[in-house]
Design a protein around this motif. Structure first.
Motif, short mmCIF file in Angstrom:
data_model
loop_
_atom_site.label_atom_id
_atom_site.label_comp_id
_atom_site.label_asym_id
_atom_site.label_seq_id
_atom_site.Cartn_x
_atom_site.Cartn_y
_atom_site.Cartn_z
N GLY A 27 37.21 57.20 62.73
CA GLY A 27 38.64 57.02 62.50
C GLY A 27 39.24 55.80 63.15
N LEU A 28 38.43 55.00 63.90
CA LEU A 28 38.97 53.80 64.53
C LEU A 28 38.46 52.57 63.80
N ARG A 29 39.33 51.59 63.70
CA ARG A 29 38.94 50.32 63.09
C ARG A 29 38.95 49.23 64.15
N ALA A 30 37.98 48.31 64.12
CA ALA A 30 37.96 47.15 65.02
C ALA A 30 38.00 45.91 64.15
N VAL B 101 47.13 36.10 65.80
CA VAL B 101 47.94 36.60 66.90
C VAL B 101 49.37 36.93 66.44
N ASP B 102 49.91 36.13 65.56
CA ASP B 102 51.28 36.36 65.12
C ASP B 102 51.43 37.68 64.35
N GLU B 103 50.34 38.15 63.79
CA GLU B 103 50.42 39.39 63.01
C GLU B 103 50.44 40.63 63.90
N VAL B 104 50.07 40.47 65.15
CA VAL B 104 50.01 41.66 66.03
C VAL B 104 50.92 41.51 67.25
N ILE B 105 51.57 40.36 67.39
CA ILE B 105 52.34 40.07 68.60
C ILE B 105 53.49 41.05 68.81
N ASP B 106 54.02 41.62 67.74
CA ASP B 106 55.15 42.53 67.89
C ASP B 106 54.73 43.99 67.95
N GLU B 107 53.42 44.21 67.83
CA GLU B 107 52.87 45.58 67.86
C GLU B 107 52.85 46.07 69.31
N PRO B 108 53.43 47.22 69.60
CA PRO B 108 53.32 47.72 70.98
C PRO B 108 51.86 48.09 71.27
N VAL B 109 51.29 47.50 72.31
CA VAL B 109 49.86 47.71 72.58
C VAL B 109 49.63 48.44 73.90
N ILE B 110 48.53 49.16 73.92
CA ILE B 110 48.05 49.78 75.16
C ILE B 110 47.32 48.67 75.92
N VAL B 111 47.84 48.29 77.09
CA VAL B 111 47.20 47.21 77.86
C VAL B 111 46.44 47.78 79.05
N ILE C 28 42.19 47.05 67.78
CA ILE C 28 41.70 48.42 67.57
C ILE C 28 42.85 49.31 67.11
N CYS C 29 42.64 49.95 65.98
CA CYS C 29 43.70 50.85 65.49
C CYS C 29 43.07 51.99 64.70
N LEU C 30 43.90 52.95 64.33
CA LEU C 30 43.43 54.05 63.49
C LEU C 30 43.19 53.53 62.07
N ALA C 31 42.35 54.22 61.35
CA ALA C 31 42.08 53.83 59.96
C ALA C 31 43.35 53.94 59.11
N SER C 32 44.29 54.74 59.61
CA SER C 32 45.52 54.92 58.84
C SER C 32 46.59 53.88 59.19
N PHE D 76 43.37 57.41 73.59
CA PHE D 76 44.79 57.26 73.22
C PHE D 76 44.95 56.74 71.80
N VAL D 77 44.12 55.74 71.47
CA VAL D 77 44.22 55.17 70.11
C VAL D 77 43.84 56.23 69.08
N ALA D 78 42.77 56.96 69.35
CA ALA D 78 42.31 57.98 68.41
C ALA D 78 43.35 59.08 68.22
N ALA D 79 44.12 59.32 69.28
CA ALA D 79 45.15 60.36 69.20
C ALA D 79 46.43 59.84 68.55
N GLY D 80 46.36 58.60 68.08
CA GLY D 80 47.52 58.04 67.40
C GLY D 80 48.61 57.58 68.34
N LEU D 81 48.25 57.34 69.60
CA LEU D 81 49.27 56.98 70.60
C LEU D 81 49.46 55.46 70.72
N GLY D 82 48.79 54.65 69.91
CA GLY D 82 49.00 53.21 69.97
C GLY D 82 47.80 52.43 69.47
N VAL D 83 47.86 51.11 69.65
CA VAL D 83 46.74 50.24 69.31
C VAL D 83 46.36 49.47 70.56
N THR D 84 45.21 48.80 70.53
CA THR D 84 44.84 47.98 71.70
C THR D 84 43.97 46.82 71.25
N MET D 85 43.57 45.98 72.21
CA MET D 85 42.73 44.83 71.89
C MET D 85 41.64 44.72 72.96
#
Lengths: 310, 310
Positions: A252-255, A185-195, A170-174, A230-239
């Motif tokens: 504005g959110l993409r899944a 998984v390798d494409e997102v493993i280094d992304e700081p995520v909201i857990v 889950i991330c912003l459209a931007s 949080f994601v909508a406010a641009g504060l991170g991504v999640t799964m």
DNA sequence: GTCAATTACGTTCTCCGTAAGGATG
DNA sequence: CATCCTTACGGAGAACGTAATTGAC
């Protein structure tokens, strides 16, 4: 003395019609069988209830007393039998369900609504809790069944996988990955995520999926809707899994479908083994089996896009 | 579905004891017959009520629902049967009696008191009225029986003489006839007497007794007690049957046996013919037959003197 | 091996319907 | 004599008991 509903019905018929022949008909008996039935009732009670001449049938004083009694007792008994039939026809009863919050919010509302249409009078109670709590509620008989993540097999539990769920990024459209159709998984493993909290089943599955590697944690939250904010406010991504998607259904959110090493998360039905479910619970389980997969498919963004396109 | 008390009792026993063998004993059945009974109940209701392993018996959810129902229904049914047994044992019911005022005041009080001791719960209602009214009350079914003077035979009435009553001459102790042991009609025929109303049975019997001769009437009154006051005040003499004597039980009055041409006045039991009495009424009639004669003998002044002498 | 519930089976009793009997208007 | 309840009787099914069977501890 073994008074039965049949006795009371026959008595009421004769007291009302004051005629053996017609009362017998109304009870679907021959006149002779009916006569014997009344006669047995009288000898069982040891009271003459009817004063009969060959031409007239009338209640005796004791018959009137019995009429007063039976007028109340018979309807009450028939109401009781009706009530039992309601349980059998599944128009009365109670089902207590424990479910993960994502299940409780994602698929139960629609499912309970349609179950309630088919079974008015059956009360459905939902406890939302983490998987381990759900299992305890089942074992303590506080609920009839639980819908939760896979649990380690136990002899006193019957576990059945109803559906499998997959994860979305889950991330912003931007976001730089927002345009992708699918992510590995390798494409997102280094992304700081909201857990989510460590005992949430989403967190446990995500952690287990990439073990022994670990996610880069930006924040830790509890509720799906908080993460969405949080994601909508641009504060991170999640799964989140498919069941969690409704909380993120905002502009504005993409899944984006995510492929993980441990890709599928089972949604399990957990019951006590060696114990039959109540009729209402069995009907609820039947409805679950019939509709859970469809309900989950309806939550996936592909389906949503498909619906909107029509 | 023919639910019976037997079914409910068996169900309650098993629900309580949770053990077929002991529940069967408590119902005085073999374990096998009891098992079949429960099994039939379940198939009749079309619900499994008990979850049984060979080692354990437990209620199902539907069994618990049935328990809630039967817990109310069974006691109510048994209470109803108890109530009917009370009617049979004559510990409950109602008897309506019409009686001449003299009967009502003379012998009914003691008789009803002893009847009430033997049959607590049976209500005895007394209507005091003149003979003709008494008979009408019987014919209109407003009372179960009447105690009155002889009535002309009718096909719808059953008349039975319970006792015969004789007359007494009542005067002050200072009256010229006060010393006599017995009087004949000729000795009092010229005496001005206080008579009762023409439709009273006492008046009718006295008039008929000396027909075509007539009494010399000094006054005409209604109630026995009024006549007693008049006699005590020296305002005349009167004549009453044994049953009327209690009203004259005051100092200074003499009651002297009187011999009339029509000397005996029947006290009759009148019922509707071709109709059985209620159990309570039958018991009351039985008590009447057994005790009326003794009760009347106890009212006679000879008996009273005898009692006082002891 | 023991305890407890079910199943099997034969007897007895109950319930029902057909048919004859009896009372009443 | 027509109506309506009761009695007589034979067959079907239910209820019960004895005894064998199955299943859990």
């Amino acid at each position: 003395m073994n008074l039965s509903v049949r006795h009371m019905r026959a008595f009421m018929a004769l007291a009302t019609l004051r005629n053996f022949t017609r009362a017998a008909e109304s009870c679907s008996l021959t006149q002779s069988a009916f006569s014997a039935l009344i006669s047995n009732l009288e000898s069982d009670l040891d009271v003459k209830l009817f004063a009969r001449s060959t031409r007239n049938v009338d209640l005796t004083a004791e018959g009137r007393a019995f009429l007063a009694i039976v007028s109340h007792l018979l309807p009450e008994t028939e109401r009781a039998l009706e009530q039992m039939q309601d349980y059998v026809r599944c128009q009365r009863g109670r089902v207590a369900v424990a479910a993960l919050p994502s299940v409780a919010s994602g698929i139960l509302p629609g499912l309970i609504a349609s179950f309630a249409r088919d079974h008015p009078g059956v009360e459905v109670v939902v406890h939302d809790a983490a998987s381990t709590v759900c299992v305890d509620l089942v074992r303590n008989r506080q609920v009839d069944l639980a819908l939760c993540a896979a649990v380690s097999p136990r002899p006193d539990l019957l576990v059945e996988t109803l559906a499998t769920d997959s994860f979305y990024f889950i991330c912003l459209a931007s976001h730089r990955l927002a345009g992708r159709e699918r992510l590995a998984v390798d494409e997102v493993i280094d992304e700081p995520v909201i857990v989510f909290e460590p005992n949430s089943s989403v967190r446990q599955h995500l952690d287990a999926a990439i073990y022994p590697r670990q996610w880069v944690r930006s924040r830790q939250l509890n509720a799906l809707s908080t993460a969405a904010g949080f994601v909508a406010a641009g504060l991170g991504v999640t799964m989140v899994p498919t069941l969690g998607l409704p909380a993120f259904a905002q502009l504005g959110l993409r899944a984006i479908p995510l492929t993980l090493p441990l890709n599928e998360r089972d949604i399990c039905l957990v019951r006590r083994s060696g114990e039959d479910s109540s009729i209402a619970a069995a009907a609820f389980i039947e409805a679950l089996r019939a509709r859970v997969q469809d309900a989950m498919r309806a939550l996936a963004p592909e389906a949503r896009i498909h619906r909107e396109a029509r």
